[in-house]
Write a protein that holds these residues in place. Structure first.
Motif, PDB file in Angstrom:
ATOM      1  N   UNK A 136       1.004  -1.348   0.073  1.00  0.00           N
ATOM      2  CA  UNK A 136       0.067  -0.048  -0.012  1.00  0.00           C
ATOM      3  C   UNK A 136       0.830   1.355  -0.087  1.00  0.00           C
ATOM      4  N   UNK A 137       1.940   1.287   0.740  1.00  0.00           N
ATOM      5  CA  UNK A 137       2.772   2.198   1.087  1.00  0.00           C
ATOM      6  C   UNK A 137       3.519   2.633  -0.502  1.00  0.00           C
ATOM      7  N   UNK A 138       4.125   1.554  -0.882  1.00  0.00           N
ATOM      8  CA  UNK A 138       4.958   1.603  -2.145  1.00  0.00           C
ATOM      9  C   UNK A 138       4.065   2.067  -3.438  1.00  0.00           C
ATOM     10  N   UNK A 139       2.834   1.285  -3.646  1.00  0.00           N
ATOM     11  CA  UNK A 139       1.920   1.836  -4.781  1.00  0.00           C
ATOM     12  C   UNK A 139       1.457   3.054  -4.715  1.00  0.00           C
ATOM     13  N   UNK A 140       1.023   3.508  -3.143  1.00  0.00           N
ATOM     14  CA  UNK A 140       0.713   4.684  -3.012  1.00  0.00           C
ATOM     15  C   UNK A 140       1.546   5.877  -3.249  1.00  0.00           C
ATOM     16  N   UNK A 141       2.773   5.562  -2.862  1.00  0.00           N
ATOM     17  CA  UNK A 141       3.768   6.589  -2.977  1.00  0.00           C
ATOM     18  C   UNK A 141       4.024   6.965  -4.557  1.00  0.00           C
ATOM     19  N   UNK A 142       4.041   5.712  -5.410  1.00  0.00           N
ATOM     20  CA  UNK A 142       4.032   5.900  -7.028  1.00  0.00           C
ATOM     21  C   UNK A 142       2.961   6.734  -7.513  1.00  0.00           C
ATOM     22  N   UNK A 143       1.659   6.339  -6.911  1.00  0.00           N
ATOM     23  CA  UNK A 143       0.568   7.162  -7.299  1.00  0.00           C
ATOM     24  C   UNK A 143       0.760   8.755  -7.096  1.00  0.00           C
ATOM     25  N   UNK A 144       1.373   9.017  -5.796  1.00  0.00           N
ATOM     26  CA  UNK A 144       1.505  10.518  -5.309  1.00  0.00           C
ATOM     27  C   UNK A 144       2.638  11.262  -6.204  1.00  0.00           C
ATOM     28  N   UNK A 145       3.637  10.264  -6.851  1.00  0.00           N
ATOM     29  CA  UNK A 145       4.566  10.817  -7.792  1.00  0.00           C
ATOM     30  C   UNK A 145       4.092  11.132  -8.608  1.00  0.00           C
ATOM     31  N   UNK A 146       2.745  10.810  -9.424  1.00  0.00           N
ATOM     32  CA  UNK A 146       2.113  11.000 -10.590  1.00  0.00           C
ATOM     33  C   UNK A 146       1.332  12.392 -10.717  1.00  0.00           C
ATOM     34  N   UNK A 147       1.123  12.767  -9.330  1.00  0.00           N
ATOM     35  CA  UNK A 147       0.383  14.135  -9.016  1.00  0.00           C
ATOM     36  C   UNK A 147       1.036  15.336  -9.606  1.00  0.00           C
ATOM     37  N   UNK A 148       0.478  16.349  -9.878  1.00  0.00           N
ATOM     38  CA  UNK A 148       0.974  17.613 -10.210  1.00  0.00           C
ATOM     39  C   UNK A 148       2.065  18.073  -9.084  1.00  0.00           C
ATOM     40  N   UNK A 149       3.188  18.200  -9.425  1.00  0.00           N
ATOM     41  CA  UNK A 149       4.205  18.293  -8.316  1.00  0.00           C
ATOM     42  C   UNK A 149       4.811  17.228  -7.523  1.00  0.00           C
ATOM     43  N   UNK A 150       4.294  16.164  -7.719  1.00  0.00           N
ATOM     44  CA  UNK A 150       4.702  14.959  -7.278  1.00  0.00           C
ATOM     45  C   UNK A 150       6.337  14.584  -6.927  1.00  0.00           C
ATOM     46  N   UNK A 151       6.849  14.804  -8.079  1.00  0.00           N
ATOM     47  CA  UNK A 151       8.436  14.725  -8.157  1.00  0.00           C
ATOM     48  C   UNK A 151       9.321  15.453  -7.285  1.00  0.00           C
ATOM     49  N   UNK A 152       8.569  16.640  -7.091  1.00  0.00           N
ATOM     50  CA  UNK A 152       9.516  17.603  -6.199  1.00  0.00           C
ATOM     51  C   UNK A 152       8.949  17.746  -4.733  1.00  0.00           C
ATOM     52  N   UNK A 153       7.879  16.712  -4.445  1.00  0.00           N
ATOM     53  CA  UNK A 153       7.325  16.625  -3.109  1.00  0.00           C
ATOM     54  C   UNK A 153       8.029  15.651  -2.448  1.00  0.00           C
ATOM     55  N   UNK A 154       8.654  16.089  -1.371  1.00  0.00           N
ATOM     56  CA  UNK A 154       9.642  15.132  -0.543  1.00  0.00           C
ATOM     57  C   UNK A 154       8.851  13.958   0.149  1.00  0.00           C
ATOM     58  N   UNK A 155       7.582  14.443   0.410  1.00  0.00           N
ATOM     59  CA  UNK A 155       6.554  13.394   0.973  1.00  0.00           C
ATOM     60  C   UNK A 155       6.136  12.195  -0.016  1.00  0.00           C
ATOM     61  N   UNK A 156       5.939  12.393  -1.328  1.00  0.00           N
ATOM     62  CA  UNK A 156       5.909  11.319  -2.138  1.00  0.00           C
ATOM     63  C   UNK A 156       7.052  10.337  -2.203  1.00  0.00           C
TER      64      UNK A 156
END
Length: 490
Positions: free
Chosen positions: A215-235
């Motif tokens: 859940x954490x891994x796939x959820x984190x990958x989903x957050x990376x795809x959001x706008x600004x996710x790549x530069x968001x340290x929480x993702x």
């Protein structure tokens, strides 16, 4: 005479299971042409449809290990029935709701159908335990099941596209739900239980640990795809948390007498490469299909690349690809019998790699893309059939369901990672593309992104072929089974 009767009984079981896989294919193809209609009915934007895929992908990654292990413990048919009942219940909710949260939850629960194929392969392997050429029989059955699955996907897409233009959406959504209900009774009355379940105590702690990690891994990958996710340290922190949570899971499983996943299997010289190949294969078979479809639809007169195909022409392209997968699945057992399953797996991986790399010079015309997809489809069909069959033949007797399920789970994780990478790659440069197009279109991916998709898919498939070269030569064959009932895990 006894052997003939036994083979006849097994063939009957395979026939019933083929209908189940046909229905699985219908589920995978039926809804695709009507996703925009579903979005309008739910009052959501087209982009929000991606939440449906993500939710179902996450659930399937969670349920496959649990149901595969329970199949070994209490019977593969029993878990097939339970997963089919859950899928049917979820499918019956879809036609009668216009609430997006309810629809999303039901759609996610339909992900239980992803455990059908691993359980079926394990059941066939278990039922054929007293037969000669057990590995060959399982491989042949796997090819037939995958052929039924892809046939269902083709027919499902064609029928779904036709019905959504002619009937109310509620009626259209009822069709696959009723097919799943029929599957329940087909399994109940047509399939016998696998003999000698292992029993034991279910590893609840192990399931919780691996579920939290996934859940954490796939959820984190989903957050990376959001706008600004790549530069968001929480993702990135969530992705890292998912990886870190694998450590306590492995430590727990190594100490547990009856683990939900025997992680020692990953050290097997036969099974380890199969699992790694499944993950690499998931990159293309799960991660690349949407980019290939959108590339075909992109208008070359606006962007300078793409085919500019209509929806129907794109459906034909997908149909040819699925037909090639059927051919590959049916050819796999015949070629494996003449050569070896190991060599056939290597050849299939090479076909997938070559097919995607052909896109680099050949992507300007419809015929070129169709040719590439036929090459990819032949290799992909063989791999879809071969990987669970190979895992079943190389796994310990008490872990066949777990091993076949792991090929699916690892493939899903590979696909989730690829989906994230490809989504980011296609988004990069899209703004510049919109400017070049004068702002007329702002939804096309960048050409550099499509090149990234082709290169990554080709490279991962060829890497899988290299990895499989290190598998023992007689792995996945009846000779290997005769030499040792269990693989060397230490």
């Amino acid at each position: 005479m006894s052997r003939t009767k036994t083979l006849g009984a097994l063939a009957t079981v395979v026939g019933f299971l083929a209908f189940v896989e046909f229905t699985s294919g219908v589920i995978q193809g039926y809804y695709t042409p009507m996703l925009s209609d579903i979005a309008r009915n739910l009052g959501i934007h087209d982009a929000d449809v991606n939440w449906l895929e993500g939710a179902q992908l996450m659930l399937s990654a969670l349920v496959v290990p649990a149901f595969a292990k329970l199949g070994d413990m209490v019977g593969h048919k029993r878990m097939l029935l339970i997963s089919t009942a859950l899928t049917a219940a979820a499918a019956l909710v879809l036609p009668f709701t216009d609430s997006f949260p309810v629809f999303l939850a039901a759609w996610a629960l339909m992900g239980f159908y992803t455990v059908w194929l691993p359980l079926e392969i394990a059941l066939i392997w278990s039922r054929s335990r007293r037969m000669d050429a057990r590995s060959a029989i399982t491989a042949r059955a796997a090819g037939l099941l995958v052929a039924a699955l892809e046939t269902g996907a083709i027919i499902g897409a064609l029928v779904g596209g036709a019905l959504v233009d002619a009937l109310p959406l509620t009626v259209v959504l009822l069709v696959p739900a009723l097919m799943v209900v029929l599957c329940f009774f087909v399994i109940l009355f047509g399939v016998k239980e696998s003999p000698e379940p292992t029993g034991g105590i279910f590893d609840t702690v192990g399931l919780v640990l691996i579920s939290l990690a996934l859940v954490a891994f796939t959820g984190g990958l989903g957050l990376l795809r959001l706008d600004g996710g790549l530069v968001n340290p929480w993702s990135w922190a969530v992705v890292l948390l998912g990886l870190v949570l694998v450590v306590p899971f492995v430590l727990w499983e190594l100490r547990h007498e009856d683990p939900i996943i025997d992680v020692r299997m990953f050290r097997s010289p036969a099974l380890g490469p199969v699992f790694l190949t499944a993950g690499l294969f998931g990159v293309s078979v799960l991660g690349a299909q949407a980019p290939l479809s959108t590339f075909a639809r992109t208008d070359p007169t606006v962007y300078g690349y793409g085919l500019g195909t209509t929806g129907f022409a794109t459906s034909l392209l997908i149909g040819v690809y699925l037909i090639a997968m059927i051919v590959g699945a049916l050819l796999f057992p015949m070629i494996a019998r003449r050569l070896t399953p190991r060599v056939t797996l290597i050849g299939a991986s090479v076909l997938v790699g070559v097919g995607f790399l052909l896109f680099l010079p050949l992507h300007a015309t419809y015929v070129q893309v169709v040719t590439n997809m036929v090459v990819v489809g032949l290799g992909s069909g063989a791999l879809v059939a071969a990987l669970p069959a190979a895992a079943a033949s190389a796994a310990p007797a008490s872990q066949t369901g777990v091993a076949t399920g792991l090929t699916n789970s690892v493939k899903t994780v590979g696909g989730a990672m690829a989906s994230c990478v490809f989504g980011i790659a296609l988004l990069h440069g899209a703004v510049e593309t919109s400017v070049v197009a004068g702002g007329a279109e702002g939804t096309a991916g960048s050409f550099a992104g499509y090149v990234t998709v082709w290169v990554v898919c080709g490279a991962t498939a060829l890497a899988a072929a290299v990895i499989l070269c290190f598998v023992p030569k007689q792995a996945f064959t009846d000779r290997a089974e005769a030499e040792a009932s269990e693989p060397v895990l230490n």
